[in-house]
Design a protein around this motif. Structure first.
Motif, short mmCIF file in Angstrom:
data_model
loop_
_atom_site.label_atom_id
_atom_site.label_comp_id
_atom_site.label_asym_id
_atom_site.label_seq_id
_atom_site.Cartn_x
_atom_site.Cartn_y
_atom_site.Cartn_z
N GLY A 73 0.81 -1.21 0.00
CA GLY A 73 0.00 0.00 0.00
C GLY A 73 0.84 1.25 0.00
O GLY A 73 2.03 1.24 -0.35
N LYS A 74 0.21 2.36 0.43
CA LYS A 74 0.89 3.66 0.41
C LYS A 74 0.57 4.46 1.67
O LYS A 74 -0.51 4.31 2.27
CB LYS A 74 0.45 4.46 -0.82
N GLY A 79 4.45 7.50 -0.20
CA GLY A 79 5.51 6.51 -0.04
C GLY A 79 4.95 5.10 0.02
O GLY A 79 3.90 4.86 0.62
N LYS A 80 5.67 4.15 -0.60
CA LYS A 80 5.19 2.76 -0.65
C LYS A 80 5.43 2.05 0.68
O LYS A 80 6.40 2.30 1.38
CB LYS A 80 5.90 2.00 -1.78
N GLN A 100 4.29 -6.51 10.79
CA GLN A 100 5.63 -6.02 10.46
C GLN A 100 5.44 -5.08 9.28
O GLN A 100 4.70 -5.39 8.34
CB GLN A 100 6.50 -7.22 10.07
N ILE A 101 6.08 -3.91 9.32
CA ILE A 101 5.92 -2.94 8.24
C ILE A 101 7.30 -2.57 7.69
O ILE A 101 8.19 -2.18 8.45
CB ILE A 101 5.19 -1.67 8.73
N LYS A 102 7.44 -2.68 6.37
CA LYS A 102 8.66 -2.21 5.71
C LYS A 102 8.44 -0.76 5.31
O LYS A 102 7.58 -0.46 4.49
CB LYS A 102 8.98 -3.07 4.48
N GLY A 103 9.20 0.13 5.90
CA GLY A 103 9.01 1.56 5.69
C GLY A 103 8.77 2.25 7.02
O GLY A 103 8.26 1.63 7.95
N LEU A 111 -2.36 4.14 6.83
CA LEU A 111 -1.82 3.50 5.64
C LEU A 111 -2.96 3.01 4.76
O LEU A 111 -3.96 2.50 5.26
CB LEU A 111 -0.94 2.30 6.04
N HIS A 112 -2.80 3.18 3.46
CA HIS A 112 -3.89 2.87 2.52
C HIS A 112 -3.54 1.68 1.63
O HIS A 112 -2.42 1.61 1.10
CB HIS A 112 -4.19 4.10 1.64
#
Length: 342
Positions: A73-74, A79-80, A100-103, A111-112
């Protein structure tokens, strides 16, 4: 400190080309290394011959089903983001999940994702995980609603050592044929070897039982303590039906298909809890007390999984068998070949 307790003593070198990125088809063609403990006999065959090799025993499988736990998502900034669902957080005031989130994300960030799915970051946990709530069209989603939506927009969470994107074949291949209870974010990989025909053949001579343990991402978590007994084992939800418990309580020999089945059986043997959260860590200083035989894939160096295998046969013998498997060009890890310990 005893050698069996030292993390570095569970290390081995695996050539990159022996990591299986795709399953063998047909499944019966997978290699099978058989180790008989009584006479220390080792022989090589393939999965098609399993039914001819097994002694009299009840066979236990894990019927957990892998969810499409990875979504892309974005952020509002554009940002991705890559989000990997780990598990529902029980006993929270409103439905929330450990992910877990990358970013980079902040508390209260939104987050969308596809299908109007929104994740709100509630908390950043000590181990780097995040607690989030999921919404769709302003409605907070419970676990079943989220899993249903993930089935439409999510991706099969292939393990980190498979260096490729998931594809449509993985939806079937990274799932056992008897998977039914949604909740795992990794497959009980020893079960992936079994076809419908093999199960039918096994049923002619063996009683088959199912239990559920929802494999968590913690199964890939590195052991970082040099004394392995200091490692904090991850916890996973399990449930063992009464008929299966009756067999565990009996003296019937048991073959566990995979490490998750083994941990569930051994946790029950110690606690007599039929469901709850299993955090049992099996290693040579904490060997099995109930399960007789083990069928499992080949596992990562210095992992709790190779330590579990060592709990059956000892660390030195385990590493010798792994060296032999490498020499014989066995395929390793989730989509790889297997070992049977009798």
């Amino acid at each position: 400190m005893k050698q069996d307790l030292i993390l570095s003593s569970y290390d081995y070198h695996l050539p990159q080309e022996l990591i299986a990125n795709y399953p063998i088809i047909p499944k019966e063609n997978a290699k099978l290394l058989v180790y008989e403990r009584k006479n220390q006999k080792i022989f090589h065959t393939n999965f098609a011959n399993l039914k001819e090799i097994l002694p009299d025993c009840a066979i236990f499988f894990n019927d957990t089903k892998v969810i499409k736990a990875r979504i892309y998502g974005k952020k509002l900034s554009g940002g991705k983001i890559e989000l990997f669902l780990h598990q529902p957080l029980l006993n929270s005031k409103k439905p929330s999940f450990i992910v877990q989130i990358k970013g980079r994300v902040k508390i209260n960030e939104i987050l969308h994702f596809e299908k109007n799915l929104i994740a709100e970051v509630i908390q950043i946990l000590e181990d780097g995980m995040r607690q989030v709530c999921f919404y769709q069209n302003d409605k907070i989603l419970n676990t079943n609603e989220l899993y249903e939506l993930l089935d439409k927009i999510g991706h099969i969470p292939l393990p980190p050592y498979i260096k490729r994107a998931d594809n449509t074949d993985d939806i079937k291949d990274y799932q056992s044929i008897f998977a039914k209870n949604l909740g795992a974010v990794a497959a009980p990989t020893a079960s992936l070897h079994f076809s419908e025909d093999m199960i039918c053949d096994l049923k002619k001579k063996h009683e088959i039982y199912h239990l559920t343990l929802h494999v968590g991402a913690g199964t890939f978590k590195n052991v970082e303590c040099e004394n392995i007994q200091e490692h904090k084992m991850h916890s996973e939800f399990f449930n063992i039906p009464k008929k299966a418990c009756d067999i565990i309580n009996s003296k019937k020999p048991i073959l566990g298909i995979g490490t998750t089945v083994t941990r569930s059986i051994e946790y029950y043997a110690r606690t007599h809890k039929e469901n709850g959260f299993c955090d049992l860590f099996l290693h040579p200083n904490n060997p099995p007390i109930r399960q007789n035989y083990l069928l499992t894939n080949f596992h990562l160096p210095k992992s709790t999984l190779i330590m579990l295998v060592s709990s059956f046969i000892g660390r030195e013998q385990c590493l010798k068998l792994y060296e032999l498997a490498i020499k014989e060009k066995y395929r390793f890890y989730s989509y790889g070949d297997a070992m049977l310990i009798l």
